[in-house]
Design a protein around this motif. Structure first.
Motif, short mmCIF file in Angstrom:
data_model
loop_
_atom_site.label_atom_id
_atom_site.label_comp_id
_atom_site.label_asym_id
_atom_site.label_seq_id
_atom_site.Cartn_x
_atom_site.Cartn_y
_atom_site.Cartn_z
N SER A 82 6.83 71.09 -78.49
CA SER A 82 8.48 70.66 -78.87
C SER A 82 8.74 69.56 -77.49
N LYS A 83 9.99 69.17 -78.41
CA LYS A 83 10.11 67.89 -77.61
C LYS A 83 11.95 68.39 -77.58
N PRO A 84 12.05 67.74 -76.04
CA PRO A 84 12.96 67.66 -76.29
C PRO A 84 14.59 67.10 -76.82
N ALA A 85 15.53 66.93 -77.20
CA ALA A 85 16.05 66.45 -77.81
C ALA A 85 16.88 65.00 -76.92
N ILE A 86 17.20 65.65 -75.68
CA ILE A 86 17.28 64.70 -74.27
C ILE A 86 16.67 65.60 -72.73
N ASN A 107 26.45 74.59 -77.04
CA ASN A 107 25.67 74.41 -77.24
C ASN A 107 24.59 74.66 -77.50
N ILE A 108 23.99 73.58 -76.36
CA ILE A 108 22.39 73.19 -76.42
C ILE A 108 21.63 74.39 -74.86
N HIS A 109 20.66 74.26 -75.47
CA HIS A 109 19.53 75.26 -74.65
C HIS A 109 19.54 74.57 -73.79
N ILE A 110 19.02 75.20 -72.67
CA ILE A 110 19.01 74.18 -71.35
C ILE A 110 17.03 74.21 -70.79
N ARG A 111 16.66 73.66 -70.57
CA ARG A 111 14.85 74.03 -70.37
C ARG A 111 15.52 72.94 -68.04
N ILE A 112 14.92 73.99 -66.94
CA ILE A 112 15.33 73.39 -65.99
C ILE A 112 14.07 73.15 -64.96
N ARG A 113 13.81 71.76 -64.95
CA ARG A 113 12.31 71.57 -64.39
C ARG A 113 12.14 71.01 -62.61
N SER A 114 12.03 71.73 -61.88
CA SER A 114 11.61 70.74 -60.29
C SER A 114 10.06 70.21 -60.37
N GLY A 115 9.42 69.67 -61.47
CA GLY A 115 7.86 68.91 -61.07
C GLY A 115 7.28 69.60 -60.82
N GLY A 116 6.85 70.51 -60.10
CA GLY A 116 5.58 71.27 -59.97
C GLY A 116 3.93 71.47 -61.75
N SER A 127 10.19 76.80 -78.43
CA SER A 127 9.85 77.13 -80.34
C SER A 127 10.51 75.64 -80.49
N GLU A 128 9.78 76.08 -81.74
CA GLU A 128 10.28 74.01 -82.29
C GLU A 128 11.06 74.47 -82.78
N LYS A 129 12.20 75.74 -84.09
CA LYS A 129 12.64 75.78 -84.58
C LYS A 129 14.45 75.50 -83.43
N THR A 130 13.98 75.25 -82.08
CA THR A 130 15.11 75.31 -81.91
C THR A 130 15.26 73.89 -80.58
N GLN A 131 17.30 73.26 -80.80
CA GLN A 131 17.32 71.75 -79.99
C GLN A 131 17.47 72.31 -78.71
N VAL A 544 12.23 83.71 -77.96
CA VAL A 544 10.53 83.68 -78.81
C VAL A 544 10.24 84.63 -80.47
N GLU A 545 9.50 84.37 -81.54
CA GLU A 545 9.40 85.09 -82.77
C GLU A 545 7.95 84.91 -83.18
N ASP A 546 7.99 83.49 -83.68
CA ASP A 546 7.14 82.81 -84.24
C ASP A 546 6.68 81.41 -83.02
N SER A 547 7.37 81.16 -81.82
CA SER A 547 7.23 80.32 -80.65
C SER A 547 5.57 79.36 -80.78
N ILE A 548 5.87 78.27 -80.24
CA ILE A 548 4.56 77.80 -80.28
C ILE A 548 3.03 78.42 -78.99
N TYR A 549 3.99 79.57 -78.34
CA TYR A 549 3.26 80.10 -77.45
C TYR A 549 2.68 81.34 -77.66
N GLN A 550 2.58 81.62 -79.28
CA GLN A 550 1.98 82.38 -79.75
C GLN A 550 0.85 82.16 -80.35
#
Length: 550
Positions: A82-86, A107-116, A127-131, A544-550
């Motif tokens: 999955s790719k982020p919208a922004i 109402n956009i889900h946020i992922r936080i990356r510190s670069g490690g 999950s690919e279903k979610t923006q 997570v239900e049918d995510s890319i992680y399973q």
């Protein structure tokens, strides 16, 4: 309600411009909405927002570079990921505040990356279903050292290489107890506890954190006083991204001698490697705190039978003469010679442990950001009862049979036996002899190869069941592993499964803190701290239900 009161209420609610999430899933629509929202949500006037927001639709080449430059695990760098919208790349604290406020408004889900490292891609995949969007902290990488009061303030986007280099710039007799890999991001590494070669002398990184700055779900920038002691406790070992966005940590420096000694000795089964690892278990739990010896078990293809070899790599906070005297009394079986020992500075030991030639390489290499990537899988365990020679022989043979996986045995004892399990959110203290990291890295970009090696880690992990901690079988948060469970459904019951493995008896307190500071569960991921059943939950993103992680 009168029309005047209704109008007044609507005016109050929208006194700052009202925004809503774009009805379509078009990333460009979200990009435009976000750019419109940011200036109105910033605590200070700011015209720089267009330079820190990236979208695949608006600036695709720059977006792709920002996204991929800090992906260290190639399992999450595929067309199926999955790719982020922004992507938002803040350059100051107010940028972080505005980004959080707008993510909430839209109402956009946020992922936080510190670069490690991020072993399971939690900071940049979903999950690919979610923006969703990524808040990438790599521009916030300043490190300010104050030798007079022996403190350092490091922003979340700094890497450990930045931290170590800046300390060395100011002092040759100070250091900081954190990880061996200089490419680890400060935000994730330290909030997850921080484990390194000085653990037996000084404990883990969070034992030296004296303040922090975090942007909470309301967009407030809080320090220790502002957030309160419960949240400050949780940030130290409970994973910062569970509760908000870590902006920086303030930490106490530790003293290091001008001369440090390192060595690396490899032994085969024919050279009694099994007996040496057996003795190592008892030595490291009681030996001088200044000594740390990691034991690495790796396949030995040169051996006549399928088995492993053991490499003992050490850091000693002192000179080689003192080390040789200590080893002759506590671990003479290793047969360490003075010629095996190298006396170097603390900063040179950082290069040595990261497999960099400290004699030929300039220290500025620690500031480099382009660190490469591999396909990888990591898992962890803790050993609390010495493994018998028979058990170790079986482990050596299993490593040799599987042929690729390696085990890093990291010793405890010393200072770790002196700190209570509830002093911070990180619980794994007294009672542990050593921690195991299962490590498998490969370069083949082939799904069948990936599945083969992923399965190999699971086979080894299952094989080790009878030798490691039980009820629960515990794990190290910074070695994220989705195999031990992910959030599903309401999140709490499934979260408790992996939560008790990462946090033991600290789990329930972490749930209380999470519920108090983020009651809608806005900051969440596949292994985030859940909130109790029946509490208000955010409904914009399903777990997570049918995510890319399973």
């Amino acid at each position: 309600m009168s029309s005047i009161k209704l109008f007044s209420l609507m005016f109050f609610l929208c006194s700052s411009p009202c925004f809503s999430a774009p009805k379509s899933s078009d990333p460009n629509s979200l990009y435009k909405s976000f750019l419109k929202c940011l200036p109105t949500s910033s605590p200070k006037p700011d015209t720089s927002f267009p330079s820190i927001v990236y979208s695949s639709a608006a600036n695709s080449s720059a977006y792709t570079k920002v996204l991929q430059d800090r992906i260290k695990n190639l399992r999450y760098k595929t067309t199926a990921t999955s790719k982020p919208a922004i992507i938002v790349t803040p350059k100051k604290e107010t940028h972080v505040q505005a980004a959080v406020i707008c993510a909430k408004k839209l109402n956009i889900h946020i992922r936080i990356r510190s670069g490690g490292h991020d072993y399971e891609g939690v900071s940049y995949a979903l999950s690919e279903k979610t923006q969703f969007m990524i808040l990438d902290m790599f521009n916030l990488r300043s490190v300010n050292v104050n030798v007079a009061v022996e403190t350092v303030v490091a922003e979340a986007g700094a890497q450990l290489g930045d931290l170590y280099y800046r300390i060395w710039e100011k002092s040759k007799v100070h250091g900081f107890p954190a990880g061996v890999c200089v490419t680890l991001g400060v935000g994730g590494h330290i909030s997850g506890a921080g484990y390194g070669t000085m653990i037996r002398k000084y404990g883990v990184s969070v034992d030296h954190v004296i303040d922090a700055k975090i942007v909470d779900v309301k967009g407030r920038l809080l320090d220790r006083k502002g957030m309160g002691e419960d949240l400050f406790w949780a940030l130290r070992g409970g994973g910062g991204s569970n509760f908000g966005v870590i902006v920086s940590f303030t930490m106490k420096l530790v003293k290091v001698p001008k001369v440090i000694t390192v060595f690396k000795v490899t032994k085969t089964v024919e050279e009694k490697a099994v007996d040496l690892v057996f003795k190592w278990q008892s030595v490291m739990s009681t030996v001088d705190k200044d000594l740390f010896i990691r034991a690495l078990l790796n396949p030995a293809p040169e051996s006549k039978k399928k088995t492993a070899k053991a490499t003992f790599i050490a850091l000693f906070l002192g000179d080689s003469t003192k080390l040789m005297s200590l080893m002759s009394k506590s671990f003479p079986e290793l047969g360490l010679k003075k010629a095996d020992c190298f006396e170097i500075s603390w900063i040179q030991s950082i290069l040595y442990w990261f497999n960099i030639d400290y004699k030929k390489t300039k220290l500025e290499v620690l500031l480099e950001r382009n660190n490469g990537a591999n396909f990888l899988k990591r898992k962890s365990d803790y050993v609390q009862t010495p493994i018998t020679k028979q058990g170790l022989t079986a482990i050596f043979n299993k490593v040799g049979e599987l042929g690729k996986i390696g085990l890093a045995l990291n010793p405890y004892g010393g200072r770790m036996n002196e700190i209570p399990a509830n002093a911070t959110a990180f619980p794994h203290r007294a009672g542990n002899l050593f921690k195991i990291q299962y490590s498998l890295t490969w370069n083949e970009n082939d799904p069948k190869v990936t599945e083969k090696y992923m399965n190999q880690t699971r086979v080894m992990y299952e094989f080790m069941t009878k030798y490691v901690a039980k009820n629960p079988r515990i794990s190290f948060l910074n070695y994220k592993d989705f195999d031990i469970g992910v959030n599903k459904g309401d999140g709490y019951n499934s979260g408790k499964v992996f939560g008790q493995k990462y946090y033991k008896n600290n789990f329930d307190r972490l749930v209380k803190v999470k519920t108090a500071v983020d009651p809608e569960n806005f900051f969440r991921n596949e292994q985030s701290i859940p909130i109790p059943p029946g509490k208000k939950k955010h409904t914009g993103v399903s777990m997570v239900e049918d995510s890319i992680y399973q």
